[in-house]
Structure formats: structure tokens, C-alpha cells
Design a protein around this motif. Structure first.
Motif, PDB file in Angstrom:
ATOM      1  N   VAL A  76      63.407  40.956  22.169  1.00 12.08           N
ATOM      2  CA  VAL A  76      63.526  42.532  21.321  1.00 12.08           C
ATOM      3  C   VAL A  76      63.157  43.610  22.111  1.00 12.08           C
ATOM      4  N   LEU A  77      63.950  44.855  22.222  1.00  9.54           N
ATOM      5  CA  LEU A  77      63.657  45.896  22.738  1.00  9.54           C
ATOM      6  C   LEU A  77      63.598  47.137  21.653  1.00  9.54           C
ATOM      7  N   PRO A  78      62.849  48.056  21.944  1.00 11.02           N
ATOM      8  CA  PRO A  78      62.824  49.297  21.130  1.00 11.02           C
ATOM      9  C   PRO A  78      63.546  50.185  21.543  1.00 11.02           C
ATOM     10  N   GLY A  79      64.013  51.386  20.716  1.00 14.17           N
ATOM     11  CA  GLY A  79      64.843  52.626  21.163  1.00 14.17           C
ATOM     12  C   GLY A  79      66.371  52.174  21.157  1.00 14.17           C
ATOM     13  N   ASN A  80      67.099  51.397  20.161  1.00 11.63           N
ATOM     14  CA  ASN A  80      68.414  51.362  20.147  1.00 11.63           C
ATOM     15  C   ASN A  80      69.026  52.542  19.772  1.00 11.63           C
ATOM     16  N   PHE A  83      73.851  50.657  20.251  1.00 10.93           N
ATOM     17  CA  PHE A  83      74.355  49.356  20.314  1.00 10.93           C
ATOM     18  C   PHE A  83      74.895  48.726  18.959  1.00 10.93           C
ATOM     19  N   PRO A  85      75.892  44.887  16.994  1.00 14.13           N
ATOM     20  CA  PRO A  85      76.160  43.417  17.615  1.00 14.13           C
ATOM     21  C   PRO A  85      76.934  43.191  18.296  1.00 14.13           C
TER      22      PRO A  85
ATOM     23  N   ARG B 408      63.734  51.214  16.121  1.00 10.89           N
ATOM     24  CA  ARG B 408      65.037  50.923  16.443  1.00 10.89           C
ATOM     25  C   ARG B 408      65.269  49.770  17.375  1.00 10.89           C
ATOM     26  N   MET B 409      64.645  48.637  16.537  1.00 12.61           N
ATOM     27  CA  MET B 409      64.696  47.510  17.521  1.00 12.61           C
ATOM     28  C   MET B 409      65.927  46.869  17.558  1.00 12.61           C
ATOM     29  N   PHE B 410      66.389  46.363  18.787  1.00  8.06           N
ATOM     30  CA  PHE B 410      67.420  45.424  18.848  1.00  8.06           C
ATOM     31  C   PHE B 410      67.073  44.167  19.704  1.00  8.06           C
ATOM     32  N   ALA B 425      71.423  41.093  17.821  1.00  4.99           N
ATOM     33  CA  ALA B 425      71.426  41.533  16.600  1.00  4.99           C
ATOM     34  C   ALA B 425      70.634  43.177  16.609  1.00  4.99           C
ATOM     35  N   ILE B 426      70.884  43.971  15.502  1.00  3.03           N
ATOM     36  CA  ILE B 426      70.094  45.041  15.520  1.00  3.03           C
ATOM     37  C   ILE B 426      69.578  45.394  14.157  1.00  3.03           C
ATOM     38  N   HIS B 427      68.945  46.571  14.121  1.00  4.71           N
ATOM     39  CA  HIS B 427      68.178  46.649  12.632  1.00  4.71           C
ATOM     40  C   HIS B 427      69.220  47.118  11.793  1.00  4.71           C
ATOM     41  N   ASP B 428      69.726  45.873  11.058  1.00  2.00           N
ATOM     42  CA  ASP B 428      70.575  46.079  10.088  1.00  2.00           C
ATOM     43  C   ASP B 428      70.333  44.782   9.210  1.00  2.00           C
ATOM     44  N   VAL B 435      65.971  39.490  14.399  1.00  2.00           N
ATOM     45  CA  VAL B 435      64.883  40.476  15.474  1.00  2.00           C
ATOM     46  C   VAL B 435      63.553  40.041  15.164  1.00  2.00           C
TER      47      VAL B 435
END
Lengths: 445, 523
Positions: A76-80, A83, A85, B408-410, B425-428, B435
Motif C-alpha cells: 500500500v502506498l499513500p498519495g493516490n 489511479f 483499480p 489516499r491509500m492505494f 485497489a484504491i480507497h473506494d 487495502v
């Protein structure tokens, strides 16, 4: 409940032991770094500590860790920002910043390079170690030779011999004025007035003064008594007035010295030989620097012609051509006469050569040295640098080079002139020691 | 006018400087809030004022006030020193020790605002966490650690005197390489007790050598009849042998300490010391994020309360907010400064979020956290969490959609078979759980650190030691480091060592590296 403890006075430097262990561990690398520093460094700035860089690889602390990439993983990374899915991202090339989250090194330390500063002593230790300096001399070299007393203001304590009269009297005067101590002249004046009045009384028939004179006499007597009391109570010099000259011991590299470096730079002197010469000159400089406040260096190189050059050219350029040593000696003589009068300068010279010389030049060299140079020099050292293999081959035929032959007789009757042979770095110090140790007393003062 | 002077009277301090009196008054005010408002449960505090130089010293010996000497600490010192002097990196503002009393270091150069922050953060936040978290309760002995370190330090110094720097350094280097594999992950160890340690060490010196000699002497000699031994019988013997050595064993240092044939008694003792220290730090590694989050939450609450009560000025508050926001800053993935999740940032965000869920929940929170949403007991809820979780389980339990959105994790899938990375996956709504699971795994030490075990010893032949790395998802060991570490194991074991990588799914051996004692010569 709270305890506040002030630990600031506790000894610091708890890491010193660790630092020493680290130095021991990295000794080989540090030595290498010091050597390369010496190589790239001028002769005159040898005596300070230095920042060195050593590769971190050699000090690696390994362990079982996962590789930074490869295999199937997710993170997991912060700051999307953009992007969604299913988006595909090109694999970043090199570095694993993309997967930093899953495989940050455990304590976040990089292992690339290590830069740190050696203290002056650490640096000299390593420098000397390489020269195989015996402990005995390391000590005396590191010691500052002579001290001189320099004025360092005044103090309230001291020995009588250091009493500063001017200061003491000035304080005494100020105190006397401040406390209104009568001057001797004032007292005398009062006494004179009194005796004048008394004389006046004796002249009178009844031996008595008029009423006004009587009163004046009375006041005068009171004043005198007061003045005498004050003089007694307020001494002329009080212990609090005394000031003593204070002296500080400061190292006394008495005057100035000049060091002549003479070297044959013709093709026969290899880089390695020059390196050895440089080590020797550095050591000489360090040595002189301890004795004199101001040391100058003159570089003279020669082939069949000689010239004064800068350090860079001296060590790093190579010329071809014949070898006429006397040209260098001539040049030195010229520079000496022009810039370094013997009454102001201590003169040292070191000549490094592989010993080749033009066959007819020997006599000229001897003459120049004997008549012009040696009388002016504190010390003149000739270092013959020979190739290690050659040295073995010619071990039997000692003293057979042209220059050695012409110098040897001169050295026999002149204590200020010495010849030595050097074949490898480890030789330099012992040779240096032989050249200078026995002459220290004479050479220094 | 009169009200203004009145409020100025209440201020704990008015200038940036501090003295022991203001420090004490500030501490008392903080303690009042910590104990009476937040109702924290802490060890007695000892605040020690030190210089920056001393901080540098403490910092480089893994934060402990007492530590044995080793070159690696010198290396850290040299690096920190250069970084600090050049201004590339500030010093840690504080160091806190999990001991009873709890020792916090503050630097004399700090302003009083910083001292207040440090006291709130370390002397109450970390202190509470150390005292109450189940991992620390179970695995560390706050009462004994300083005594134990003192013992370790003097023991190792004594060994250096007696056996020389090099011999001790060799053992320490090897032990440090295995420090991460020197912990018991599942079984609870005995608490080190100084008196018992000393006694045991003396006894060991007396007779352990003989015991192991007996062990090796009574081993069955290889005989030709073995060739015909049927498979079942052979397998039984393997099992017997494993049982004899207590295999498989995940604690490599423990295994070597107990079983390495040629080690001297003092060498075993050093392995034990490194193992004990590794074990002591193991809970800290597993709770880094929670521990910092807890301390940040506590200092933030306390400083705000001080301000609300009029005990610190607006200027002091501004100064505090400046420090605070630098500490909890999270760089984004594409930022130059990014180097993974900042445990302070994530921890603080989660703690603040739990607080919010307790007092001001949204629809979403009621759905996700029915147990705690709106219970209006934020501090109680947090204290429960601090006591019973570690980073991995805490994230799995408490990471809310809001925090994922805010940061804003992905999530990225990184499969070796694919030329691309894929956003999984993203924050949804579809992504939250994925996540969260992935982030939790990233904080799981047992996933992050390789799974290593001693599996077998060939006592019938050349005494080869077999170590297995179980490869999950094809994630391999860093090769050159692994080989160097294998060399260290070989040094301790004294005979050949084989490192096998085994696939977790299929159990098949993927690759193998051998270390033979002859390698030592080239070393």
C-alpha cells in the motif's frame, strides 16, 4: 512521582570505545583512504586531521533479509492522485522506491559510503604507522619543542619577582586618592605652619598667641592629627594594590625555516620513487613545522637543467633528458642568495635522486656543496631512492652510484650532511630517524 | 486589563528558556492532565537532562543508556555525528527507555515547549504503552532490563580482557547477524533475572562443556548395517534425532547457544546476551506504529489541554504545532522524501480517527465499527486498543475508510510474472478491505522478516547443519547477505551448514547453498 536528573555533567564520549573499535575494524580501509589523501595532498597541509571517505560495503552487517523485489507481493502506498483499480504502472527501473513500503531496510540505513573526520592525532597515527614509526619518536615528534613566556596580562597573585611596579603603584595611587589619604607634602605643610605659629608664640612676651592664632593652631593640630591617622590607617601600598605580571607558556618555534626539496625528475625516477620522495618531504615538513613558526618550501627539480617549480609540477610531471645534478644546486644557491638570508632563516635541504649523474658533474657538485651550500644549511640530507629489485641486485655493490660516490667523502667530515638509501615506504621513517634523531639538538637550535 | 494579567500569571512559562523549576512545574501540570483527565497508567518517571553529545552517544547504542561495546555502534555514531554536524539530520528530540522507572532523556538545547512536548510524548505516552501493551507485559521485564544490560556490558568487557578483542568481536558479529532470528516468536520466554543469570552463567562455565561432550560421544557411530535399514526405520530415526535437538527450531541463536559443539562457555553466554536483547526489542518492532501513535495522541491531547486551561501561551502553542506537524508529516509515494509509511503519521491519524468515531461517528462508522461508534468514551476505547493489539492486528481491526481516503491509500500488486505493476485497489468501497489487509500485512513482522528454521543436524556423518528458509510467494532472500550470514552460522557451528529454500506451497527444495568450514580460510 518524578525524578529529574541532571546528567549533563556525566562523562561524555561513551561512544569513544565504540569509535575505536570501529576504527580498528575499518583499519585497512582507513589506511587506504589516508594514503590516498596523502597522495592528493600538499606537503604543507599534512599536519591537520582530515575528512576521509571509506566504502560502506566493507563494514556491512549482514543478516537474513528478503530481497527488495521479485516474487509475488502487494503493498500500500499513500498519495493516490489519479489511479483507479486495474491501472498498470511500468515497473520502476533500479532502486526500489516503488516497493519501499514492503521492503524498507530494517533500520533505514544506507550502506553506500562512509564519510567521517579523523582527528589530527588519529590521522598522524595512521600516517606514521605506515612509516613504521617507533613509539619513541612518535612521541617526541608530537611534542611541541620549546616554550617561551609571553605576557598574558596581570594577576593578583604571583611571585615577588613578577611584581608589576607600574600597575601596583597605579592602583595604590587610585586607592589613595579614592580614600583621600593626605600626601606627605600636605602633612609637611601643616607641620611647617604649626611650627611657624609656635615660633610666633615664643617671640611674644607672654608666650601666648592671639585668640585667632590660637584657634588656627588648634585646627591645624587637629588637621595634622587627622592626617597622621589617615596616613596610618590607609597604607601607601596595600596588598590589594599589588599586581603581578602574568606569563603564558606558548610554544616557541623560534623563527622561520625554509626547506629545499631537490629532485631529479628525469625519466629514470618512477612514480613510485617520487611517491617515496614525497613521503620523505612530508615527514621533513612535519618535523620542521614543529620547530618553527613558519616553514617555507622551495621545490627545485632538475634534469639537465634545473628550475624552481610548484609542488604539482614537482611531483607529477615527468621530463626527459640527461641528468646534471649541479644545476639544481646552482639553482638552490641562487634562490638562497636572493630570498633567504642566513641570518633570518634556518635552512634545510633534502635531495632525492636515484643517484644517476652526468659523469663529469660530480666534482662540481662537491665543490658547490662544500663551499656554498653546506656552510649555510642547518642540515642537508641526501636520499637515494632505489628500486627494490635493483637494490637486491646491487646490494653488494654499495655506494656505487655516481652521485653517492661524489657525495660520500663530503659526508664523512661534515656532520651537517648525511646520505641514506630508501627502497620502500617502510624504510622512510628509520632513515629519517637516523638522519635527524642524532642531529636533533644541533639541527633544532 | 485585569483579566489579561490574571491569565499571564497562570502561564507555566513565558520565555523559551527553561530551568529546573519551570521544568518541574510543567511536568506537574502535564502529569495532572495525564493521570486525571486521560487516566493513564504509567511507571514512575525519571527525566534526565543530557547534552546533545550525550544524546548522540545514547542514540548510537540503540537508544540504551548502557550497552556493551561493539564497532557497529561506533559506525552508527560516526554516521550520526557527520549527519548531525552537517545538519542533514536533526537529533531525536527524545529517547525513552522501557524500564521501571521509565527513563526519558531530554536535551538541554530544547526550548521549554519542546521539553513539555517530550514529557507528554515519552514520559506519559510511551510510558503508558510500555506498561499496558500485552506484548511488553508478556515479553519484557521493565524492572530488570537496566541491571541486565549492566551485567551484559561488564561480562563482555571481561571477555575482551580475557580472550581478546578479536575473539569477542567475531562472536558478536555473528550473533548480530542472527539477532532477528534470535527471538522466540510464539513461546513465552523466561524473564531474565540477574541473580539467576549470574548463577546460571557460573554453572554453565563449570560443566556445560562436559555435557555436550557426552552428548556427542554417545551418538551412534555410523555402521554399514544402516544401508539396509528400511525407509520407515530411517524416518523414525530422523524424527528421534529432531526431537533430541528440539527441531525444528526458529530461534537460530538459541539453537546454536545450546547445541553448537565447539563453542566455549563464554561464547554461548554472549549469544545468550544478544538473544536476550533482541527479544527485549522484539515487542517494540511489532508495535512501532501503535506506540508512536499512542504517544502522539497523548502529547497532542495534553498540549491542547494545557492551552485550553490557559497554562501555555498562544506563541507556545504555535511552536508546538510546528514541531508536531513536522513529526506527523506523511510524504506521498511520488515525493522525493517518501520512504514508506511514517509510523508517527499513520499512528496519529488512526488514534485521532478512533477518537472521532467514538464521539462524532458518521453513518459509515456505525456500519464499520458498531462496537465503538458513538460510545463517547474515546480514551477508554483507545486504551483498550493500546493494551490488546500490535500493529498488524490493530490496522486490521481499526483502520477506517476515512483514514484510507484522507491518506489516499492505494494498493499495488507486484507479480514477478507480470511486466507491469497493477493497481489492485484504491480507497473506494470495493477497495477498503483489500487495502486494509495489505497494509496490515506490511506491518506484520512475521511477514516482513524471513521465515528461518533449523531443521536437521546430520549427527551420523559430518555434523552438517540444515537451515531452511520457507519461501512465501517466491520472495527470496537477499543473496549476498544470506551467504555472509550463513558464513557466520558456520563459524558458530564449527562444521558445514546448508541453507535450503523451500517453497511454502509445495514443500519442494528450490535452491541450496552450502557452507563448508574450509570457506573460513578464504574468509
Amino acid at each position: 512521582m518524578l525524578y529529574i536528573v541532571d546528567r549533563r555533567k556525566n562523562p561524555t564520549g561513551k561512544s569513544l570505545g565504540n569509535r575505536q573499535r570501529f576504527m580498528r575494524r575499518a583499519k585497512a580501509q582507513i589506511k587506504k583512504a589516508v594514503e590516498s589523501t596523502i597522495r592528493s595532498r600538499g606537503i604543507t597541509d599534512i599536519s591537520s586531521g582530515d575528512q576521509i571517505t571509506i566504502p560502506g560495503k566493507t563494514l556491512k552487517e549482514p543478516g537474513f533479509h528478503h530481497m527488495g523485489r521479485g516474487g509475488n507481493r502487494n503493498y500500500v502506498l499513500p498519495g493516490n492522485k489519479k489511479f483507479v483499480p486495474g491501472d498498470r504502472i511500468a515497473r520502476p527501473q533500479g532502486g526500489d522506491s516503488g516497493s519501499g513500503g514492503s521492503q524498507a531496510s530494517p533500520d533505514g540505513e544506507g550502506e553506500d559510503e562512509f564519510q567521517f573526520t579523523l582527528t589530527r592525532d588519529e590521522f598522524l597515527d595512521i600516517f606514521f604507522e605506515d612509516l613504521e614509526l617507533p613509539d619513541l619518536l612518535k612521541k617526541s615528534l608530537k611534542q611541541t619543542t620549546a616554550f617561551r613566556n609571553a605576557r598574558a596580562g596581570f594577576s593578583v597573585e604571583g611571585t615577588p619577582s613578577n611584581l608589576s611596579l607600574v600597575r601596583t603603584m597605579r592602583n595604590s595611587l587610585a586607592r589613595r586618592i579614592g580614600l583621600r589619604r593626605p600626601k606627605t607634602a600636605e602633612v609637611r605643610e601643616l607641620e611647617e605652619k604649626i611650627s611657624a605659629l609656635q615660633a610666633k608664640a615664643e617671640k611674644r612676651p607672654n608666650g601666648k598667641l592671639t585668640k585667632t592664632d590660637e584657634e588656627t593652631l588648634h585646627t591645624l593640630l587637629e588637621d595634622l592629627e587627622e592626617a597622621k591617622r589617615r596616613m596610618k590607617a590607609i597604607p601607601f601600598i596595600d596588598p590589594i594594590d599589588t599586581r603581578f605580571n602574568q606569563f603564558q607558556q606558548i610554544p616557541d618555534p623560534n623563527t622561520q625555516a625554509v626547506m629545499f626539496c631537490l629532485m631529479d625528475v628525469s625519466g629514470s625516477m618512477s612514480e613510485q620513487m617520487k611517491e617515496l620522495a614525497k613521503r620523505f618531504f612530508m615527514l621533513l615538513h612535519l618535523f620542521l613545522h614543529r620547530k618553527y613558526e613558519h616553514v617555507e618550501v622551495v621545490f627545485i627539480r632538475h634534469t639537465s637543467r634545473a628550475a624552481e617549480v610548484d609542488e604539482e609540477t614537482f611531483f607529477y610531471s615527468r621530463e626527459t633528458g640527461g641528468t646534471i645534478v649541479s644545476t639544481a644546486l646552482e639553482e638552490m644557491k641562487k634562490v638562497l642568495v636572493d630570498r633567504y638570508p642566513t641570518d633570518q632563516w634556518n635552512i634545510y635541504a633534502a635531495q632525492a635522486s636515484d643517484g644517476d649523474n652526468y659523469s663529469n658533474d660530480g666534482a662540481k657538485c662537491t665543490a658547490l656543496l662544500a663551499q656554498d651550500l653546506l656552510p649555510k644549511c642547518q642540515y642537508y640530507a641526501y636520499i637515494e631512492i632505489t628500486d627494490e629489485r635493483e637494490a637486491e641486485i646491487f646490494a653488494a655493490a654499495e655506494g656505487e652510484t655516481a652521485l653517492w660516490k661524489s657525495y660520500a667523502p663530503l659526508a664523512r667530515d661534515n656532520p651537517r650532511f648525511a646520505l641514506k638509501r630508501v627502497t620502500k615506504a617502510a624504510d622512510i621513517f628509520p632513515v629519517f630517524r637516523e638522519l635527524f634523531a642524532k642531529n636533533r639538538a644541533e639541527a633544532g637550535r | 486589563m485585569s483579566s489579561k494579567t490574571k491569565s499571564a500569571d497562570k502561564l507555566l512559562f513565558t520565555s523559551a528558556d527553561w530551568d529546573f523549576e519551570t521544568l518541574k512545574a510543567t511536568y506537574d501540570a502535564i502529569e495532572d492532565i495525564a493521570l486525571n483527565e486521560l487516566k493513564l497508567d504509567v511507571y514512575p518517571n525519571q527525566v534526565e537532562v543530557i547534552t546533545s553529545e550525550q544524546m548522540l552517544d545514547a542514540y548510537s547504542s540503540i537508544g540504551m543508556p548502557l550497552m556493551y561495546h561493539h564497532w557497529s555502534f561506533g559506525k552508527r555514531f560516526v554516521r550520526d555525528d557527520v549527519m548531525y554536524r552537517k545538519g542533514y539530520q536533526g537529533l531525536a528530540y527524545e529517547i525513552v527507555i522501557n524500564s521501571n522507572p521509565c527513563i526519558s532523556y531530554v536535551m538541554e538545547e530544547n526550548t521549554i515547549v519542546m521539553q513539555a512536548l517530550v514529557i507528554a510524548h515519552a514520559a506519559f505516552g510511551h510510558n503508558h504503552f510500555f506498561k499496558n501493551n500485552y506484548l511488553f507485559k508478556q515479553w519484557t521485564d521493565a524492572d530488570g532490563i537496566l541491571d541486565y544490560l549492566q551485567f551484559a556490558k561488564s561480562y563482555i568487557a571481561k571477555c575482551e580482557d580475557r580472550y581478546g578483542f578479536d575473539a569477542v568481536e567475531r562472536i558478536l558479529d555473528a550473533a548480530h547477524a542472527l539477532m532477528d532470528q534470535g527471538v522466540n516468536r510464539y513461546s513465552r520466554p523466561e524473564k531474565p533475572n540477574l541473580a539467576a543469570e549470574l548463577k546460571r552463567e557460573r554453572e554453565r562455565a563449570k560443566y556445560e562443556d562436559e555435557t555436550y561432550n557426552d552428548l556427542w560421544r554417545t551418538l551412534p557411530q555410523p555402521d554399514q548395517g544402516d544401508q539396509d535399514m528400511d525407509e520407515l526405520k530411517r524416518k523414525m530415526r530422523v524424527e528421534e534425532r529432531r526431537a533430541q535437538f528440539g527441531l525444528p527450531e526458529e530461534n537460530l541463536l538459541y539453537f546454536l547457544e545450546k547445541n553448537a559443539p565447539t563453542l566455549q562457555a563464554w561464547e554461548r553466554e554472549i549469544l545468550r546476551i544478544v538473544r536476550n536483547i533482541g527479544q527485549y526489542f522484539y515487542p517494540q518492532k511489532q508495535t512501532k506504529m501503535m506506540n508512536e501513535g499512542c504517544a502522539c495522541y497523548v502529547h497532542y491531547a495534553i498540549m491542547n489541554s494545557l492551552y485550553d486551561k490557559g497554562l501555555i501561551s498562544e506563541g507556545a502553542m504555535m511552536e508546538f504545532i510546528d514541531y508536531h506537524s513536522r513529526v506527523v508529516f506523511q510524504a506521498e509515494y511520488d515525493d522525493q522524501r517518501y520512504s514508506g509509511f511514517n509510523p508517527y503519521a499513520l499512528g496519529f491519524a488512526m488514534m485521532q480517527d478512533i477518537h472521532r468515531i467514538c464521539v462524532d461517528p458518521t453513518e459509515e462508522d456505525h456500519k464499520w465499527f458498531p462496537d465503538i461508534a458513538g460510545n463517547n468514551e474515546p480514551v477508554e476505547t483507545l486504551k483498550e486498543a493500546w493494551a490488546h493489539y500490535r500493529d498488524e492486528s490493530f490496522i486490521l481491526q481499526f483502520l477506517s475508510p476515512k483514514v484510507m481516503r484522507d491518506m489516499r491509500m492505494f494498493m499495488i500488486d507486484d507479480l514477478s510474472s507480470s511486466p507491469h505493476l497493477e493497481v489492485a485497489a484504491i480507497h473506494d468501497d470495493n477497495g477498503y478491505r483489500k487495502v486494509r489487509r495489505s497494509l496490515a500485512r506490511m506491518h506484520d513482522i512475521s511477514v516482513r522478516e524471513p521465515d528461518m528454521q533449523v531443521v536437521d543436524v546430520d549427527i551420523r556423518g559430518n555434523r552438517q547443519l540444515y537451515i531452511q528458509h520457507t519461501e512465501h510467494e517466491g520472495i527470496r532472500l537477499e543473496k549476498s547477505e544470506a551467504e555472509m550470514t550463513l558464513g557466520y552460522i558456520g563459524q558458530l557451528w564449527g562444521y558445514g551448514v546448508t541453507l535450503q529454500a523451500v517453497d511454502y506451497e509445495s514443500g519442494e527444495i528450490l535452491h541450496e547453498v552450502n557452507y563448508t568450514p574450509d570457506d573460513l580460510v578464504g574468509n
